[in-house]
Design a protein around this motif. Structure first.
Motif, PDB file in Angstrom:
ATOM      1  N   MET A 156       8.026 -23.760  19.514  1.00 40.97           N
ATOM      2  CA  MET A 156       7.611 -23.433  20.886  1.00 40.97           C
ATOM      3  C   MET A 156       6.538 -22.347  20.875  1.00 40.97           C
ATOM      4  SD  MET A 156       9.923 -21.961  24.028  1.00 40.97           S
ATOM      5  CE  MET A 156      11.077 -23.323  23.935  1.00 40.97           C
ATOM      6  N   GLN A 157       6.751 -21.342  20.021  1.00 41.96           N
ATOM      7  CA  GLN A 157       5.771 -20.251  19.944  1.00 41.96           C
ATOM      8  C   GLN A 157       4.456 -20.745  19.360  1.00 41.96           C
ATOM      9  OE1 GLN A 157       7.049 -16.267  18.824  1.00 41.96           O
ATOM     10  NE2 GLN A 157       5.414 -16.205  17.283  1.00 41.96           N
ATOM     11  N   ASP A 158       4.508 -21.632  18.366  1.00 47.07           N
ATOM     12  CA  ASP A 158       3.271 -22.183  17.805  1.00 47.07           C
ATOM     13  C   ASP A 158       2.500 -22.944  18.875  1.00 47.07           C
ATOM     14  OD1 ASP A 158       3.807 -21.121  15.333  1.00 47.07           O
ATOM     15  OD2 ASP A 158       4.609 -22.982  14.481  1.00 47.07           O
ATOM     16  N   ASP A 159       3.249 -23.672  19.725  1.00 48.51           N
ATOM     17  CA  ASP A 159       2.598 -24.390  20.818  1.00 48.51           C
ATOM     18  C   ASP A 159       1.926 -23.417  21.784  1.00 48.51           C
ATOM     19  OD1 ASP A 159       1.947 -26.639  22.505  1.00 48.51           O
ATOM     20  OD2 ASP A 159       3.625 -26.045  23.795  1.00 48.51           O
ATOM     21  N   PHE A 160       2.656 -22.357  22.126  1.00 50.40           N
ATOM     22  CA  PHE A 160       2.081 -21.346  23.013  1.00 50.40           C
ATOM     23  C   PHE A 160       0.855 -20.700  22.374  1.00 50.40           C
ATOM     24  CE2 PHE A 160       1.660 -16.901  24.187  1.00 50.40           C
ATOM     25  CZ  PHE A 160       1.565 -16.964  25.577  1.00 50.40           C
ATOM     26  N   ASP A 161       0.995 -20.348  21.102  1.00 45.21           N
ATOM     27  CA  ASP A 161      -0.094 -19.663  20.407  1.00 45.21           C
ATOM     28  C   ASP A 161      -1.341 -20.541  20.349  1.00 45.21           C
ATOM     29  OD1 ASP A 161      -1.057 -17.408  18.907  1.00 45.21           O
ATOM     30  OD2 ASP A 161      -0.874 -18.604  17.078  1.00 45.21           O
ATOM     31  N   PHE A 162      -1.149 -21.834  20.091  1.00 42.23           N
ATOM     32  CA  PHE A 162      -2.287 -22.765  20.030  1.00 42.23           C
ATOM     33  C   PHE A 162      -2.973 -22.874  21.393  1.00 42.23           C
ATOM     34  CE2 PHE A 162      -3.893 -27.092  20.604  1.00 42.23           C
ATOM     35  CZ  PHE A 162      -4.854 -27.135  19.592  1.00 42.23           C
ATOM     36  N   ARG A 163      -2.149 -23.054  22.429  1.00 41.46           N
ATOM     37  CA  ARG A 163      -2.707 -23.176  23.780  1.00 41.46           C
ATOM     38  C   ARG A 163      -3.436 -21.897  24.196  1.00 41.46           C
ATOM     39  NH1 ARG A 163      -0.600 -27.079  27.436  1.00 41.46           N
ATOM     40  NH2 ARG A 163       0.801 -28.573  26.444  1.00 41.46           N
TER      41      ARG A 163
ATOM     42  N   LEU B 149       5.073 -10.682  15.237  1.00 41.22           N
ATOM     43  CA  LEU B 149       3.761 -10.274  14.729  1.00 41.22           C
ATOM     44  C   LEU B 149       2.659 -11.181  15.281  1.00 41.22           C
ATOM     45  CD1 LEU B 149       4.610  -9.520  10.977  1.00 41.22           C
ATOM     46  CD2 LEU B 149       4.321  -7.885  12.845  1.00 41.22           C
ATOM     47  N   LYS B 150       3.053 -12.411  15.659  1.00 44.73           N
ATOM     48  CA  LYS B 150       2.084 -13.369  16.204  1.00 44.73           C
ATOM     49  C   LYS B 150       2.050 -13.316  17.730  1.00 44.73           C
ATOM     50  CE  LYS B 150       2.774 -16.643  12.385  1.00 44.73           C
ATOM     51  NZ  LYS B 150       3.201 -18.022  12.019  1.00 44.73           N
ATOM     52  N   VAL B 151       3.224 -13.251  18.335  1.00 51.28           N
ATOM     53  CA  VAL B 151       3.279 -13.243  19.804  1.00 51.28           C
ATOM     54  C   VAL B 151       4.312 -12.223  20.258  1.00 51.28           C
ATOM     55  CG1 VAL B 151       3.840 -14.552  21.895  1.00 51.28           C
ATOM     56  CG2 VAL B 151       2.627 -15.668  20.003  1.00 51.28           C
TER      57      VAL B 151
ATOM     58  N   VAL C 294      16.222 -21.251  15.920  1.00 55.10           N
ATOM     59  CA  VAL C 294      15.072 -20.435  15.489  1.00 55.10           C
ATOM     60  C   VAL C 294      13.886 -21.332  15.159  1.00 55.10           C
ATOM     61  CG1 VAL C 294      14.241 -18.874  13.675  1.00 55.10           C
ATOM     62  CG2 VAL C 294      16.496 -18.513  14.678  1.00 55.10           C
ATOM     63  N   LYS C 295      14.165 -22.469  14.531  1.00 57.45           N
ATOM     64  CA  LYS C 295      13.073 -23.411  14.241  1.00 57.45           C
ATOM     65  C   LYS C 295      12.444 -23.942  15.538  1.00 57.45           C
ATOM     66  CE  LYS C 295      10.673 -26.045  11.404  1.00 57.45           C
ATOM     67  NZ  LYS C 295       9.756 -26.638  12.388  1.00 57.45           N
TER      68      LYS C 295
ATOM     69  N   ILE D 191       5.423 -21.588  29.658  1.00 56.26           N
ATOM     70  CA  ILE D 191       5.852 -21.624  28.251  1.00 56.26           C
ATOM     71  C   ILE D 191       6.330 -20.246  27.807  1.00 56.26           C
ATOM     72  CG2 ILE D 191       5.089 -21.984  25.878  1.00 56.26           C
ATOM     73  CD1 ILE D 191       3.156 -24.109  26.914  1.00 56.26           C
ATOM     74  N   LEU D 192       5.585 -19.205  28.245  1.00 58.88           N
ATOM     75  CA  LEU D 192       5.972 -17.837  27.881  1.00 58.88           C
ATOM     76  C   LEU D 192       7.332 -17.476  28.485  1.00 58.88           C
ATOM     77  CD1 LEU D 192       5.193 -15.234  26.432  1.00 58.88           C
ATOM     78  CD2 LEU D 192       4.041 -14.484  28.526  1.00 58.88           C
ATOM     79  N   ASN D 193       7.573 -17.929  29.708  1.00 62.08           N
ATOM     80  CA  ASN D 193       8.879 -17.674  30.339  1.00 62.08           C
ATOM     81  C   ASN D 193       9.997 -18.363  29.557  1.00 62.08           C
ATOM     82  OD1 ASN D 193       7.670 -16.170  32.335  1.00 62.08           O
ATOM     83  ND2 ASN D 193       7.555 -17.866  33.815  1.00 62.08           N
TER      84      ASN D 193
END
Length: 737
Positions: free
Chosen positions: A164-171, A281-283, A158-159, A198-200
């Protein structure tokens, strides 16, 4: 060798049982440093007399304080001082409780020593301590550890997903901030392609984590249903067996460890699902698996947490009167009794007081019992965290029961001691959004109003807990099950090991089998009815089998305990077997057996030779508790005399069967008071039987034996004929068997 030294030489499996009953109430350190002094005191008497208990308590503190001052090791001295203050505070207002605790510990030690000395275990005891059970526990240990490891790995996953999601969200947000004119540029297209990759991966990772969470949920569900719940059920069954004198109950701390680790895994998975809820809630995106699968998984986890904690609410110590610590589940009206409940799951801090309410005969259908009762004292207490275990528990120490007299007058098909009742415990736990209604029940109770009902009450408790494991079967005695002799004989042996420190051997049990069932080639397959055990009188007698046996237990406990523990009382032997054993022995060889005609009586029989050199068997009238109050059995055997035709009294008792010199067997139990320096002429109570010509029938005189001084005065001032008449009126005679 002292009892404590014998305990220390036992195998590890028995030492674990000893470890169980030494706790904060009486730390094992005290047993170690004051071993000899503790064993020299009469804790049994003190537990029933407040004045004696107070004296012993004060002496105990003096002995402990002296030990503290003599201890050279700094750490040991520090620990002893700490324990000294704890004991002083704990028992200052209730020394009776301390006496009862120590008395119970010593009694349990004797029972364990007795069990360890028996060559064979009965079927019930084997089932409680077999190797398959130990193997199951190892498997369970391993399974719980694997699940904990899997949950820890899910935390890492989960961490990783969050990173990974933070990286996607930033990009993604960086791309949104770029100039729209650049949207068709090569770098922009490459960035969009990278984001899609990244989304895949993000989507794949979410599905992977949800799949792993689902697998772990299934594993925990299977663990609880197929292993934890059965282990808890087996522990409750072992508790039943321990209540009726079986092996010391252990394993609750181990259960607590399994329940707690499993609960921690579930709470951790709940946090992981909460984290996944925050991530969407973020992605989120079309086909996102989290909103599709997470709600169902969350419900499953909550369901498992709810039922795991609910089932972990148990009665750790069944209701018991402190005055009868070895007869739990019997409550006398208007007499204090205690009980304790425990939550096996160690919880995160509860920010409010968790109150437990106890109710008597809650929701009992009308007509099930003839008598109704209510708890007189405060029936609600707050659970506290135990220092030793870290769990939440609460002990009700001062419960009193009163009956509603107008209801109790009703008559029904069951006797008072066959009527079963229940004590209910309830609490409401609010934890992490869950409302968990905790509820558990004691084992069925027997409520008595007079101590004369105690034997019947204990018979019911034994019979019920031997034959059923349904804690709510309060109508059991409407149609009681039969017990096999193999089951019942083991429980009867437990009564002697738990109450008197020494169980029964095969020969003694065979005699009891003859008494109850008649002579059989094999008793194990014989079935015993409840009526035959308790209700019906023994043929030709005015009492039932259990009442006869219970009176013997009471006699041993109060008057014969040291001699019984040493194994010098054969006890259960028929008159026919008695003759066969003594027939070829030296004249003066004797054995001790329990009376079959008196309740709570013991007699001794010795062998002599008649004029023709044939063996002749002589028995004395049974000694009951009234007569043994005047003189201990060891002193009776030492000083016993037979008067025949005015001849100087002689002691016919020479060797305890098979060939142990009398003084060697009983010497250490002789009353040493007569050896003390005294300014007066010493007197000694001498048990005397009279024989003149043919052996006469036994006399039932309850008077104590005659002292030597009185004997001398009488023989100097009256004729042999007058003396014979006087003796007949005072002393018991002997009878030929």
């Amino acid at each position: 060798m002292s009892q404590w030294k014998q305990i220390q030489q036992l195998d590890i499996k028995f030492l674990e049982q000893v470890d169980y009953f030494y706790d904060d109430n009486f730390p094992m350190e005290l047993r170690q440093v004051l071993a000899n002094w503790i064993e020299s005191q009469d804790w049994e008497t003190a537990s029933n007399h407040e004045s004696i208990a107070t004296v012993l308590f004060n002496n105990f503190l003096i002995q402990l304080e002296r030990q503290c001052s003599q201890e050279q090791n700094f750490l040991h001295r520090h620990n002893l001082k700490r324990i000294f203050h704890q004991i002083q505070v704990k028992y200052k207002v209730n020394p009776l409780h301390m006496a009862a605790v120590i008395c119970n510990c010593l009694r349990e030690e004797r029972r364990i020593l007795s069990t360890a000395s028996m060559q064979e275990q009965g079927p019930l005891e084997k089932s409680m301590q077999n190797s398959a059970a130990l193997e199951k526990q190892k498997v369970l240990d391993n399974k719980v550890a694997i699940i904990r490891s899997s949950v820890q790995m899910l935390d890492q996953a989960v961490k990783y997903l969050e990173d990974m999601q933070d990286d996607f969200d930033f990009r993604y947000k960086t791309l949104q901030l770029r100039d729209p004119v650049e949207r068709n540029s090569l770098s922009m297209k490459q960035e969009v392609t990278t984001l899609q990759e990244i989304l895949n991966r993000l989507d794949f990772k979410r599905k992977e984590i949800l799949s792993k969470i689902a697998d772990v949920i299934k594993e925990i569900d299977a663990l609880i249903s197929s292993q934890l719940n059965p282990e808890l059920k087996e522990w409750k069954r072992r508790q039943q067996i321990a209540c009726i004198g079986g092996p010391v109950l252990i394993g609750l701390d181990q259960l607590q460890n399994w329940f707690t680790l499993t609960a921690q895994s579930l709470f951790q998975m709940k946090r992981q699902l909460d984290k996944l809820g925050e991530l969407i809630l973020k992605v989120t995106y079309e086909g996102d698996p989290i909103p599709l699968q997470r709600p169902q998984m969350e419900e499953q986890v909550k369901y498992l947490i709810y039922h795991l904690i609910k089932s972990s609410f148990v009665v750790e110590k069944q209701p018991c009167m402190p005055t009868h610590p070895q007869k739990p589940l019997i409550i006398k009206t208007q007499v204090q009794f205690t009980t304790k409940v425990r939550l096996l799951v160690k919880l995160p801090e509860v920010d409010y007081q968790l109150k437990v309410k106890t109710t008597f005969d809650k929701d009992l259908p009308p007509g099930k019992v003839n008598r109704q009762f209510f708890i007189l004292t405060n029936n609600t207490k707050v659970m506290d965290v135990e220092e030793s275990t870290g769990c939440l528990s609460v002990e009700f120490r001062h419960l009193y029961m009163l009956d509603l007299a107008f209801v109790s007058l009703l008559q029904g098909p069951l006797s008072v001691t066959e009527e079963l009742h229940s004590l209910n415990f309830e609490a409401m736990l609010m934890l992490q959004g869950l409302d968990i209604d905790l509820e558990t029940w004691s084992l069925p109770l027997v409520v008595i109003s007079n101590v004369s009902q105690l034997p019947g009450g204990w018979a019911s408790v034994m019979w019920y807990n031997l034959l059923t494991d349904d804690p709510k079967n309060l109508g059991f005695f409407s149609n009681p099950l039969r017990a096999s002799w193999s089951q019942l004989s083991e429980v009867l042996s437990w009564q002697f090991s738990s109450f008197a420190g020494r169980g029964l051997n095969k020969e003694q049990l065979n005699m009891l089998g003859d008494k109850l069932l008649g002579q059989h080639a094999s008793y194990n397959d014989c079935q015993v009815s409840w009526s035959k055990f308790w209700k019906e009188n023994i043929p030709g007698k005015s009492f039932s089998f259990w009442l006869w046996l219970d009176s013997i237990l009471d006699l041993i406990k109060k008057h014969l305990l040291p001699v019984w523990i040493d194994g010098y009382i054969m006890g259960f032997v028929s008159k026919e077997m008695e003759r066969a054993l003594l027939k070829e022995k030296e004249p003066g060889t004797f054995l001790l057996r329990f009376s079959e005609s008196h309740l709570g009586g013991i007699t001794f029989t010795w062998v002599e030779q008649d004029e023709n050199g044939d063996p002749k068997f002589i028995s004395v009238e049974p000694y009951t508790k009234n007569r043994l109050n005047a003189l201990p059995i060891a002193d009776i055997i030492r000083d016993y005399k037979v008067i025949a035709d005015g001849v100087v009294p002689e002691n016919p008792l020479k060797f305890l069967y098979p060939d142990i010199p009398k003084d060697e067997a009983f010497g250490k139990h002789y009353n040493s008071q007569q050896n003390k320096v005294c300014p007066y002429i010493q007197t000694q109570l001498v048990p005397i039987s009279h024989r003149n010509g043919p052996v006469q029938n036994a006399c039932s005189s309850p008077e104590p034996p005659m002292s030597p001084g009185m004997f001398e005065i009488i023989t100097q001032h009256i004729s042999p004929f007058e003396f014979e008449s006087a003796v007949k009126s005072v002393y018991s005679k002997i009878l030929s068997v």
